[in-house]
Scaffold this active site. Structure first.
Site, mmCIF file in Angstrom:
data_model
loop_
_atom_site.group_PDB
_atom_site.id
_atom_site.type_symbol
_atom_site.label_atom_id
_atom_site.label_comp_id
_atom_site.label_asym_id
_atom_site.label_seq_id
_atom_site.Cartn_x
_atom_site.Cartn_y
_atom_site.Cartn_z
ATOM 1 C CE LYS A 45 2.779 5.313 4.352
ATOM 2 N NZ LYS A 45 3.038 4.335 3.306
ATOM 3 C CB CYS A 139 0.266 6.738 -4.419
ATOM 4 S SG CYS A 139 1.647 6.822 -3.274
ATOM 5 C CE LYS A 177 7.383 10.171 -4.759
ATOM 6 N NZ LYS A 177 7.606 9.511 -3.454
#
Lengths: 434, 446
Positions: A45, A139, A177
């Site tokens: 995480k 995100c 990412k």
């Protein structure tokens, strides 16, 4: 039996199934249990700056889209990066890696867009013994408002810059990412490559509002009467992810850049599809959050069985195998003619093909008094809608009309040679056939 | 172990109250919300759905199931009730296995149809639990209609007429309405006084007055009704029963199954209802099954249903036959009664075997005797006395496609009228269709 060992970026793991950086990988307890359950690797995480950790909302964090029987098709979350102290995470990562040296442990990182911040934290995390880094530029909620996550991922120049800082700070592999909340995935992918990234991983979650509470008139998940957009993931996003993976894999500028495929991987088949389109491994989150860690057992056995049946010996043999067949519309063979075929033996007479074709397509299916459904070849354009709406798998299929045979719809025999839009007479920009 | 009273003869209290209560619980328990959603998800929303065609009242089944699936069971109920105002009872008593569920494409695909009946019950129960009535009356037409019989046909007709703005007087021979829903259906299919609750709910539309204890021929004549009302609908059902026509039929404890079923439905305490230790039921229809199964559930030790033809010819559906066998009732086919044994009280029934030869039922020489202390006759009901003016057909009031009888201004429907399958659902359809034709006639349409 096929060898499922994965060697993505030189990082060895018993299989190509990694848990994505997300709630399932937030702490030692979960990660140990995930490895015991069979997961090949985890991306921990996302870690943030040292100091007071972020806080999460204290109301619901997830919203969902359900299919029949409440099958979870899409999940949306507004959870932020880890809300536990950095030193706690680092200590746990160190212990876990020590006990599971053969499993992949990747550190996901998100700190402010400042060189010092990245160059300070990367070496510190490396001390855990982790196998590599994943830069969270994806995100779309919460952290993006603070100039991190997708706020970086939407600006290729920032991606390149931060990637370069990280590469300068470590010899370990760096995966970038990517956020799908962008019009052309090739730009951020190219930027990552230019910054020296060893790989890209995609997709992160998609900006979304999953539903509206019609009593409170608020988006869900609702926090004290208000809601915000969250990140959408799960089976529903897989088609979007597959396309973005394929685009990066086939684009000359990014072709060959290793890809970690993410987005709705739920079964072995999903994983095989991602890998066929160029992903060297896959990352999973929603499937684990829906069914628990045990779900990886089916992925392992299924992929293994399929590889055996196909005669593939290693993961490398399947990675990118479908990429040459991903093309542009203009290159599709317009002389390839198919027609729908309804198996009367399998037909259960629901009539959905008829309703779909009659009401919304080409009026190419007939319905008799006794509910026998037939295709009118002179009307069928082979759109495939009947195949898609039929509840019985394999009942309606598309039959290829052999070259030379008559296409009842056009009244012309099917041509033998390949021909596409680029040379079609209706195309004003057509180039003469050579 | 539950107490069982094995006394010979016909006696009350064969089982303890808990066991009896348990035996008479709902045959198909209602769905909870989750079960309903799971069941509704299975519907394919077929085009021109076979289930809808199979339904005698043509309920739009795919639509109402989709309405359940999308969280609006009240709208689903309205879809159902719009076609079938007794949709709640039909959901409980319809032989769905030979109607909508038999033709469900998932029956074809998997041998497991969508559970349409239970879904219908979920929708209608949800609406009724809200104490609301989804229909309102149109402006008053000033016309009045007499309806004979407050059974499914009469109530369906009366409701539709009231909805269309007519005033309706229903003449009901018994002290309670509901007809066979109240008096003629096994208790485990209509629990918690459902027939009366549904009746009250149906009447809440207004404009319907029920006059109890009044029947045609008993102080009321068709002529008088025709002069007092603008139209007459006959829905009195089949009020007489067939007899065996043999010696000994008048012995004690030989009775009509319909009376036993009615007594059972009206009993306030089932443990006070006497039943034989060894019970024989003669017949092959739903009435025979309902009587046999309920006798067994009351505590009869042996219950045998004897039918003169082969099992495939039984009017009771295979589901009902299996239910009887599940409950421990014995089915004997191809046997016809030839003697009722006993001096005064019944001791047994003698049967001769039968065989179908060249399409005709032939009684064979070989006989057997079943010991019995109670015998129920369930060999069919027939029309009671009817006004001479009415033309009959096959023992029923002859009607045309619009439910019109041979007498102008008189319509008929349900079991007393020709056509139909003697099902609640066909009676509802006929009552509704008659109402529409009465309305068209009274309002001057063609």
């Amino acid at each position: 039996m096929a060898d499922l060992t994965s060697n993505f970026l030189g990082i060895s793991s018993p299989n190509p199934f990694w848990l994505a950086s997300a709630p399932p990988t937030d702490k030692e307890y979960n990660v140990r249990r995930a490895f015991e359950a069979g997961w090949g690797g985890v991306v921990w995480k996302t870690l943030g700056m040292e100091g007071p950790p972020v806080v999460n909302v204290n109301g619901p964090r997830y919203g969902a889209i359900h299919g029949a029987d409440r099958r979870l098709l899409g999940l949306n979350n507004i959870e932020l990066i880890t809300d536990r102290p950095l030193e706690v995470n680092l200590a746990e990562m160190t212990r876990v890696k020590k006990d599971y040296p053969d499993h992949a442990l990747i550190a996901s990182v998100m700190v402010p867009c400042e060189e010092d911040a990245w160059k300070e934290i990367i070496p510190r995390i490396a001390e855990t013994g982790c196998d590599g880094f994943e830069l969270n530029f994806g995100c779309p909620h919460g952290m993006a408002e603070r100039g991190m996550g997708s706020a970086v991922g939407q600006v290729p120049e920032y991606i390149e810059m931060v990637t370069r800082w990280c590469k300068e700070a470590t010899d370990l592999p760096v995966i970038v990412k990517l956020t799908p909340n962008i019009t052309n995935i090739l730009h951020p992918a190219q930027a990552a490559k230019d910054g020296g990234a060893d790989a890209v991983s995609l997709i992160n979650t998609i900006n979304s509002i999953t539903s509206v509470n019609l009593d409170a008139m608020s988006p869900e998940p609702m926090i004290d009467g208000k809601g915000t957009h969250g990140g959408y993931c799960g089976p529903a996003v897989k088609p979007i992810a597959l396309n973005m993976v394929a685009e990066i894999a086939r684009n000359p500028g990014t072709h060959g850049l290793p890809i970690s495929g993410i987005g709705g991987v739920t079964t072995w088949r999903d994983a095989a599809e991602f890998m066929a389109l160029g992903a060297g491994n896959v990352q999973v989150c929603t499937a684990a959050m829906t069914y628990g860690f045990k779900v990886v057992q089916e992925m392992i056995s299924g992929l293994s069985q399929w590889m055996d049946e196909q005669g593939y010996n290693s993961i490398d043999e399947i990675v990118g195998r479908a990429v040459p067949n991903v093309t542009d519309w203009q290159y599709l063979n317009l002389n390839h003619v198919t027609k729908a075929r309804i198996s009367q033996e399998d037909c259960i007479k629901c009539g959905r093909c008829f309703a779909a074709c009659e009401d919304t397509s080409h009026q190419a299916i007939t319905m008799s008094e006794d509910r026998v459904f037939d295709v009118k070849d002179d009307e069928c354009v082979a759109c495939n809608l009947c195949v898609n709406v039929c509840p019985v798998e394999g009942c309606i299929t598309m039959e290829t009309i052999a070259p030379g045979a008559m296409d009842e719809r056009t009244g012309k025999p099917v041509a033998d040679e390949y021909a596409n839009w680029t040379t079609h007479p209706n195309n004003p920009g057509a180039t003469a056939a050579e | 172990m539950a107490h069982i009273n094995r006394e010979n003869g016909v006696a009350a209290g064969r089982l303890d109250p808990t066991q009896v209560a348990d035996n008479f619980t709902d045959l198909h328990p209602e769905y909870d919300g989750h079960e309903a959603l799971v069941a509704a998800d299975r519907c394919y929303f077929c085009h021109d759905a076979p289930c809808m065609t199979a339904c005698p009242t043509s309920i739009d089944i795919p639509l109402f199931i989709r309405q359940i699936a999308t969280g609006t069971p009240e709208a689903a109920a309205k879809t159902i009730l719009n076609q079938n105002i007794l949709g709640g009872m039909c959901a409980r008593v319809c032989p769905t296995e030979t109607l909508c569920e038999e033709v469900c494409v998932r029956e074809t695909a998997e041998g497991k149809p969508v559970e349409i009946g239970r879904l219908q019950r979920y929708a209608t129960d949800t609406l009724m639990a809200s104490n609301s009535h989804p229909f309102t009356r149109a402006d008053k037409t000033g016309k009045s209609v007499a309806v004979i019989g407050a059974g499914p046909a009469g109530l369906s007709c009366a409701h539709r007429l009231a909805m269309l703005g007519h005033d309706v007087a229903v003449f009901e021979a018994r002290a309670k309405g509901g007809g066979l829903n109240e008096f003629g259906i096994a208790a485990y299919k209509s629990t918690n006084d459902f027939a009366q609750r549904e009746l009250d709910w149906l009447l809440s539309i207004g404009g319907i007055e029920i006059r109890y204890g009044q029947s045609l021929g008993d102080g009321i004549t068709l002529n008088a009704l025709q002069s007092d009302f603008d139209a007459v609908f006959l829905g009195m059902g089949l009020t007489a029963v067939n007899a065996l026509g043999m010696d000994g039929e008048d012995k004690d404890n030989v009775s009509d199954a319909v009376d036993f079923i009615a007594d059972l439905r009206q009993a306030s305490d089932l443990t006070a209802l006497p039943v034989g230790r060894r019970v024989v039921v003669i017949g092959g229809g739903m009435t025979a099954i309902d009587a046999g199964v309920q006798a067994k559930l009351l505590g009869a030790e042996d219950v045998t249903i004897v039918y003169r033809r082969g099992q495939e010819a039984m009017a009771a559906s295979s589901f009902e036959q299996e239910l009887a066998q599940q409950k421990g009732v014995t089915l004997i086919c191809n046997a016809t009664p030839v003697g009722v044994e006993g001096n005064g009280s019944l001791t047994g029934v003698t049967f001769a075997y039968t065989e179908t030869q060249n399409g005709k039922l032939v009684t064979l020489d070989e006989t057997f005797t079943l010991p019995a202390d109670q015998l129920f006759k369930a060999i069919g009901q027939k029309l009671g006395d009817t006004p001479d003016a009415l033309t009959l057909e096959g023992g029923k009031i002859k009607v045309d496609d619009a439910q019109r009888s041979s007498v102008s201004g008189v319509w008929a429907g349900g079991d007393c009228a020709s056509g139909g399958d003697d099902l609640t659902v066909t009676a509802v359809a006929e009552g509704r269709d008659a109402a529409m034709d009465i309305h068209a006639t009274l309002m001057g349409a063609s």
